[in-house]
Design a protein around this motif. Structure first.
Motif, PDB file in Angstrom:
ATOM      1  N   GLY A  51     -30.389  27.242  -0.239  1.00  0.00           N
ATOM      2  CA  GLY A  51     -29.262  28.039  -0.672  1.00  0.00           C
ATOM      3  C   GLY A  51     -29.034  29.250   0.215  1.00  0.00           C
ATOM      4  N   LEU A  75     -30.956  21.852  -8.024  1.00  0.00           N
ATOM      5  CA  LEU A  75     -29.937  21.853  -9.061  1.00  0.00           C
ATOM      6  C   LEU A  75     -30.185  20.622  -9.912  1.00  0.00           C
ATOM      7  CD1 LEU A  75     -27.435  22.842 -10.499  1.00  0.00           C
ATOM      8  CD2 LEU A  75     -26.035  21.783  -8.719  1.00  0.00           C
ATOM      9  N   LEU A  77     -26.101  28.762  -4.581  1.00  0.00           N
ATOM     10  CA  LEU A  77     -25.965  27.352  -4.227  1.00  0.00           C
ATOM     11  C   LEU A  77     -24.561  27.046  -3.709  1.00  0.00           C
ATOM     12  CD1 LEU A  77     -27.847  25.560  -7.154  1.00  0.00           C
ATOM     13  CD2 LEU A  77     -28.759  26.641  -5.083  1.00  0.00           C
ATOM     14  N   PRO A  78     -24.437  26.098  -2.775  1.00  0.00           N
ATOM     15  CA  PRO A  78     -23.132  25.754  -2.182  1.00  0.00           C
ATOM     16  C   PRO A  78     -22.360  24.764  -3.064  1.00  0.00           C
ATOM     17  CG  PRO A  78     -24.853  24.491  -1.109  1.00  0.00           C
ATOM     18  CD  PRO A  78     -25.551  25.394  -2.086  1.00  0.00           C
ATOM     19  N   VAL A  79     -22.032  25.185  -4.282  1.00  0.00           N
ATOM     20  CA  VAL A  79     -21.351  24.311  -5.235  1.00  0.00           C
ATOM     21  C   VAL A  79     -19.840  24.417  -5.061  1.00  0.00           C
ATOM     22  CG1 VAL A  79     -20.895  23.902  -7.690  1.00  0.00           C
ATOM     23  CG2 VAL A  79     -23.217  24.426  -6.919  1.00  0.00           C
ATOM     24  N   PHE A 134     -16.122  27.528  -5.268  1.00  0.00           N
ATOM     25  CA  PHE A 134     -16.770  27.944  -6.505  1.00  0.00           C
ATOM     26  C   PHE A 134     -15.970  29.021  -7.228  1.00  0.00           C
ATOM     27  CE2 PHE A 134     -20.132  30.087  -8.998  1.00  0.00           C
ATOM     28  CZ  PHE A 134     -20.626  28.983  -9.679  1.00  0.00           C
ATOM     29  N   VAL A 142     -22.455  19.381  -4.154  1.00  0.00           N
ATOM     30  CA  VAL A 142     -23.476  20.307  -3.678  1.00  0.00           C
ATOM     31  C   VAL A 142     -24.251  19.647  -2.554  1.00  0.00           C
ATOM     32  CG1 VAL A 142     -25.169  19.562  -5.408  1.00  0.00           C
ATOM     33  CG2 VAL A 142     -25.344  21.861  -4.395  1.00  0.00           C
ATOM     34  N   TRP A 143     -24.531  20.417  -1.499  1.00  0.00           N
ATOM     35  CA  TRP A 143     -25.282  19.927  -0.338  1.00  0.00           C
ATOM     36  C   TRP A 143     -24.712  18.609   0.190  1.00  0.00           C
ATOM     37  CZ3 TRP A 143     -29.175  21.547  -4.249  1.00  0.00           C
ATOM     38  CH2 TRP A 143     -29.592  22.857  -4.034  1.00  0.00           C
ATOM     39  N   LEU A 151     -17.374  27.417   1.492  1.00  0.00           N
ATOM     40  CA  LEU A 151     -18.760  27.731   1.190  1.00  0.00           C
ATOM     41  C   LEU A 151     -19.061  29.210   1.417  1.00  0.00           C
ATOM     42  CD1 LEU A 151     -20.427  24.648   2.914  1.00  0.00           C
ATOM     43  CD2 LEU A 151     -19.813  24.922   0.495  1.00  0.00           C
TER      44      LEU A 151
END
Length: 459
Positions: free
Chosen positions: A233, A247, A273-275, A287, A327-328, A349
């Protein structure tokens, strides 16, 4: 509420000085002209209020009618908490007015809604006597014992309704609906994760003992998505370089997003986190396009730290228009389908930008206009003759003038707290357009927590 405000203040700038950009709703409503106050951000934003007709209409109606709109059929808990069209959740709102009275006050829960993660309420206090009115509008009316608002769960053995061991409550006064004899607050109550909350207990501490209101809960349907993905993250307030994290699960309702996260025990905070979100029309949303970016939750020590972090959506979500959590680089469909790889535009992001010198004595840090726009993928056009920078991001254009506190936001003049100025050869500003652009920004500490390492911007 104060703990959440303190945390937000620390996230946004160097204590004890005010943060380098506004985070407080009341401050923003005054045109970003005052220092951060002791009231929570959450947050009908000044610039958005200037641009959105509904908020202006509400203020006009109050001035004309002199009564709280909370009692009207067109203004309820959804309008107090969420922007835009709230009609997808109209049927979920409990509009039964519940109140108790004594000789000095009437305490009312006007409307409520919940989703199993959070309960949202709109409460009002009406003064019935001169003594009650004097206390209601006294500067120290809001104290630690003023309100008692918490969830109730059913005790298995007796069936009694009891207060669970842990819960938290946040509230902010809706000053736009204040009258000469009443004040109204919006309230959010975090519900227990391991027990089912069946009601909310609400009481005004200044009233006669025994007077309280119980609001039953009928949670909105939520969708649970098993994820179980691990990756690295971004830095958080006390997670300097962004550790790895897992996650484990996401729970999505029309009102909130809850993320179950675990992370190493040597880090106080989980990394950011890259959500991002996949919509049913195929587009990806960042996000903070959908959420307010402010988390509620905490961790505990052990071999790992683990907690559920809950975020409010900015607008009520019609879950039929939201198809997946990304995510990711992998998408997890809300319908339970198999995960699939997906490419994500880097401008959706989080990203780090430099911590620049402040623009005034009470403004310890600023940020580069160009760096911000580059990270967002926004347009930044400098006019050397006029000394202006025209910034265009999504559907909003801001014109900043070097040395002037007056900015143009979609053509309308807005006063900034500090005039943009050059620092280290770059045009810098105090971050006062972040709320308009739905950005959340924090300044992580270094490892020994003596200095900040820069700004993390979450689009």
């Amino acid at each position: 509420m104060n703990r959440r405000l303190d945390r937000l203040s620390r996230d946004l700038g160097l204590p004890p000085a005010p943060p380098p950009f506004p985070a407080d709703a009341e401050e923003v409503c005054r045109g970003v002209r005052a220092a951060l106050t002791a009231h929570e951000r959450e947050r009908k934003l000044y610039m958005r209020q200037k641009l959105r007709f509904a908020a202006v209409l509400a203020a006009v109606l109050i001035a004309l009618c002199g009564t709280a709109l909370a009692v009207g059929s067109n203004w309820d808990v959804l309008h107090a908490w969420f922007e835009g069209d709230t009609s997808p959740a109209d049927s979920l709102v409990d509009r039964e007015v519940r109140s108790v009275s004594d000789k000095n006050y009437t305490f009312t829960v006007d409307s409520s809604v919940s989703d199993g993660q959070t309960a949202f309420l709109l409460i009002r206090v009406d003064a019935l006597s001169e003594a009650g009115k004097a206390r209601l509008f006294a500067p120290d009316f809001e104290g630690i014992d003023t309100f008692s608002i918490y969830p109730l769960v059913e005790e298995p053995e007796t069936g009694d309704l009891v207060h669970p061991s842990s819960s938290s409550t946040g509230m902010r006064e809706m000053k736009e609906v204040r009258t000469e004899t009443s004040r109204t607050w919006r309230v959010d109550v975090s519900l227990p994760k391991t027990e089912k909350a069946v009601a909310i207990h609400a009481r005004l501490g200044y009233m006669d003992k025994g007077l309280s209101v119980e609001v039953p809960l009928a949670p909105a349907e939520a969708i649970e998505v098993a994820i179980g993905a691990t990756g690295r993250g971004y830095p958080n307030l006390h997670n300097t370089y962004g550790s790895s994290a897992t996650l484990e699960r996401a729970v999505v309702s029309p009102f909130t997003l809850a993320l179950d996260i675990s992370w190493p025990e040597d880090q106080d905070d989980p990394p950011i986190l890259p959500v991002v979100f996949r919509m049913t029309d195929g587009t990806l949303r960042s996000f903070c396009q959908l959420t307010d970016g402010i988390s509620r939750g905490g961790g505990w020590s052990g071999s790992v730290r683990r907690s559920t972090f809950t975020y409010n959506f900015r607008e009520v979500q019609d879950l039929k228009t939201l198809s997946g959590i990304v995510v990711w680089g992998k998408e997890y469909p809300l319908d339970g389908g198999a995960p699939r790889d997906v490419e994500v535009d880097e401008h959706l992001l989080p990203f780090m930008i430099s911590l620049m010198p402040g623009l005034s004595d009470d403004n310890p840090n600023s940020m580069s206009v160009r760096e911000l726009c580059d990270g967002l993928g926004a347009s930044c056009v400098w006019d050397n003759a006029a000394k202006t920078a025209t910034l265009t991001y999504r559907d909003s254009t801001v014109v900043l003038t070097w040395g002037s506190k007056t900015a143009l936001v979609d053509g309308e003049a807005v006063e900034l707290r500090n005039a943009p100025d050059a620092r280290d050869g770059k045009l810098c500003y105090d971050g006062s357009i972040h709320d308009l652009w739905n950005l959340y920004t924090l300044a992580p500490f270094n490892e020994d927590r003596t200095d900040r390492i820069g700004f993390l911007v979450i689009p």
